[in-house]
Design a protein around this motif. Structure first.
Motif, PDB file in Angstrom:
ATOM      1  N   ILE A   1       0.466  -0.997  -0.350  1.00 51.84           N
ATOM      2  CA  ILE A   1      -0.284  -0.040  -0.365  1.00 51.84           C
ATOM      3  C   ILE A   1       0.985   1.203   0.190  1.00 51.84           C
ATOM      4  N   LEU A   2       1.913   1.417   1.290  1.00 51.48           N
ATOM      5  CA  LEU A   2       2.625   2.581   0.739  1.00 51.48           C
ATOM      6  C   LEU A   2       3.412   2.601  -1.074  1.00 51.48           C
ATOM      7  N   HIS A   3       3.444   1.653  -0.688  1.00 50.14           N
ATOM      8  CA  HIS A   3       4.797   1.515  -2.374  1.00 50.14           C
ATOM      9  C   HIS A   3       3.698   1.674  -3.884  1.00 50.14           C
ATOM     10  N   SER A   4       2.476   1.950  -2.927  1.00 47.66           N
ATOM     11  CA  SER A   4       1.658   2.591  -4.627  1.00 47.66           C
ATOM     12  C   SER A   4       1.865   4.081  -4.342  1.00 47.66           C
ATOM     13  N   GLU A   5       2.047   4.662  -3.266  1.00 44.40           N
ATOM     14  CA  GLU A   5       2.088   6.332  -3.292  1.00 44.40           C
ATOM     15  C   GLU A   5       1.045   6.482  -3.894  1.00 44.40           C
ATOM     16  N   THR A   6      -0.600   6.388  -3.520  1.00 42.64           N
ATOM     17  CA  THR A   6      -2.014   6.590  -3.249  1.00 42.64           C
ATOM     18  C   THR A   6      -2.226   7.799  -2.341  1.00 42.64           C
ATOM     19  N   VAL A   7      -1.650   7.554  -1.380  1.00 39.07           N
ATOM     20  CA  VAL A   7      -1.993   8.273   0.006  1.00 39.07           C
ATOM     21  C   VAL A   7      -0.675   8.345   0.548  1.00 39.07           C
ATOM     22  N   PRO A   8      -1.204   9.747   1.424  1.00 34.11           N
ATOM     23  CA  PRO A   8       0.623   9.740   1.905  1.00 34.11           C
ATOM     24  C   PRO A   8       0.613   9.112   3.208  1.00 34.11           C
ATOM     25  N   ALA A   9       1.933   8.479   3.652  1.00 32.63           N
ATOM     26  CA  ALA A   9       1.996   7.639   4.214  1.00 32.63           C
ATOM     27  C   ALA A   9       1.642   8.088   6.047  1.00 32.63           C
ATOM     28  N   GLU A  10       1.598   9.116   6.269  1.00 31.24           N
ATOM     29  CA  GLU A  10       1.694   9.384   7.501  1.00 31.24           C
ATOM     30  C   GLU A  10       0.222   9.240   7.725  1.00 31.24           C
ATOM     31  N   ASP A  11      -0.852   9.839   6.606  1.00 31.69           N
ATOM     32  CA  ASP A  11      -2.817   9.650   6.685  1.00 31.69           C
ATOM     33  C   ASP A  11      -3.066   7.709   6.844  1.00 31.69           C
ATOM     34  N   LEU A  12      -2.279   7.044   6.028  1.00 29.84           N
ATOM     35  CA  LEU A  12      -2.002   6.070   6.286  1.00 29.84           C
ATOM     36  C   LEU A  12      -1.895   4.957   7.625  1.00 29.84           C
ATOM     37  N   GLN A  13      -0.674   5.708   8.034  1.00 26.57           N
ATOM     38  CA  GLN A  13      -0.386   5.191   9.572  1.00 26.57           C
ATOM     39  C   GLN A  13      -1.282   5.489  10.641  1.00 26.57           C
ATOM     40  N   ALA A  14      -1.886   6.749  10.018  1.00 28.30           N
ATOM     41  CA  ALA A  14      -2.969   7.341  11.687  1.00 28.30           C
ATOM     42  C   ALA A  14      -4.041   6.729  11.129  1.00 28.30           C
ATOM     43  N   ALA A  15      -4.641   6.326   9.909  1.00 28.66           N
ATOM     44  CA  ALA A  15      -5.798   5.684   9.626  1.00 28.66           C
ATOM     45  C   ALA A  15      -6.025   3.724  10.394  1.00 28.66           C
ATOM     46  N   LEU A  16      -3.718   3.675   9.924  1.00 21.92           N
ATOM     47  CA  LEU A  16      -3.905   2.104  10.257  1.00 21.92           C
ATOM     48  C   LEU A  16      -4.322   2.336  11.918  1.00 21.92           C
ATOM     49  N   HIS A  17      -3.247   3.164  12.387  1.00 24.56           N
ATOM     50  CA  HIS A  17      -3.364   3.785  14.052  1.00 24.56           C
ATOM     51  C   HIS A  17      -4.850   3.558  15.008  1.00 24.56           C
ATOM     52  N   LYS A  18      -6.123   4.749  13.756  1.00 25.10           N
ATOM     53  CA  LYS A  18      -7.289   4.032  14.678  1.00 25.10           C
ATOM     54  C   LYS A  18      -7.865   3.327  14.775  1.00 25.10           C
ATOM     55  N   ILE A  19      -7.521   1.992  12.919  1.00 27.76           N
ATOM     56  CA  ILE A  19      -7.927   1.145  12.998  1.00 27.76           C
ATOM     57  C   ILE A  19      -7.978  -0.207  14.087  1.00 27.76           C
ATOM     58  N   THR A  20      -6.925  -0.475  14.344  1.00 33.58           N
ATOM     59  CA  THR A  20      -6.568  -1.600  14.902  1.00 33.58           C
ATOM     60  C   THR A  20      -6.058  -0.488  16.739  1.00 33.58           C
ATOM     61  N   SER A  21      -6.555   0.184  17.398  1.00 29.38           N
ATOM     62  CA  SER A  21      -6.506   0.789  18.481  1.00 29.38           C
ATOM     63  C   SER A  21      -7.621   1.316  19.028  1.00 29.38           C
TER      64      SER A  21
END
Length: 97
Positions: free
Chosen positions: A77-97
């Motif tokens: 997903i990160l390699h696809s560069e479709t969404v800024p890495a910071e946004d993806l990491q924030a979304a992943l954090h919200k999903i997993t917490s």
């Protein structure tokens, strides 16, 4: 001067590499320009579920840990560069917490 290849470097796991490529291609195919905030979280959660369902159908990945598969998926997903890495990491954090 040409540098000699690093023969001590670990060989990448081809099965996890294929999972990364699958994740990148599939994420790009499902992505649109409107991925932000809650919409990104929902899309990422759905995609992660799809990715793990796909991984469990692949005999070569059955011996891989959840963490290894998750790392390959997120790398794709990160390699696809479709969404800024910071946004993806924030979304992943919200999903997993």
């Amino acid at each position: 001067m040409i540098a000699a290849p690093d023969t001590a470097a670990p060989i990448p796991d081809q099965h996890l590499l294929r999972m990364k490529v699958w994740s990148q291609r599939t994420w790009v195919a499902r992505c649109d320009e409107h991925l932000s905030g809650g919409h990104l979280e929902a899309r990422l959660a759905d995609f992660l579920q799809e990715a793990f369902e796909y991984a469990h159908t692949q005999p070569d990945l059955l011996d891989k840990t959840t963490a290894q598969i998750a790392e390959a998926v997120m790398a794709g997903i990160l390699h696809s560069e479709t969404v800024p890495a910071e946004d993806l990491q924030a979304a992943l954090h919200k999903i997993t917490s």
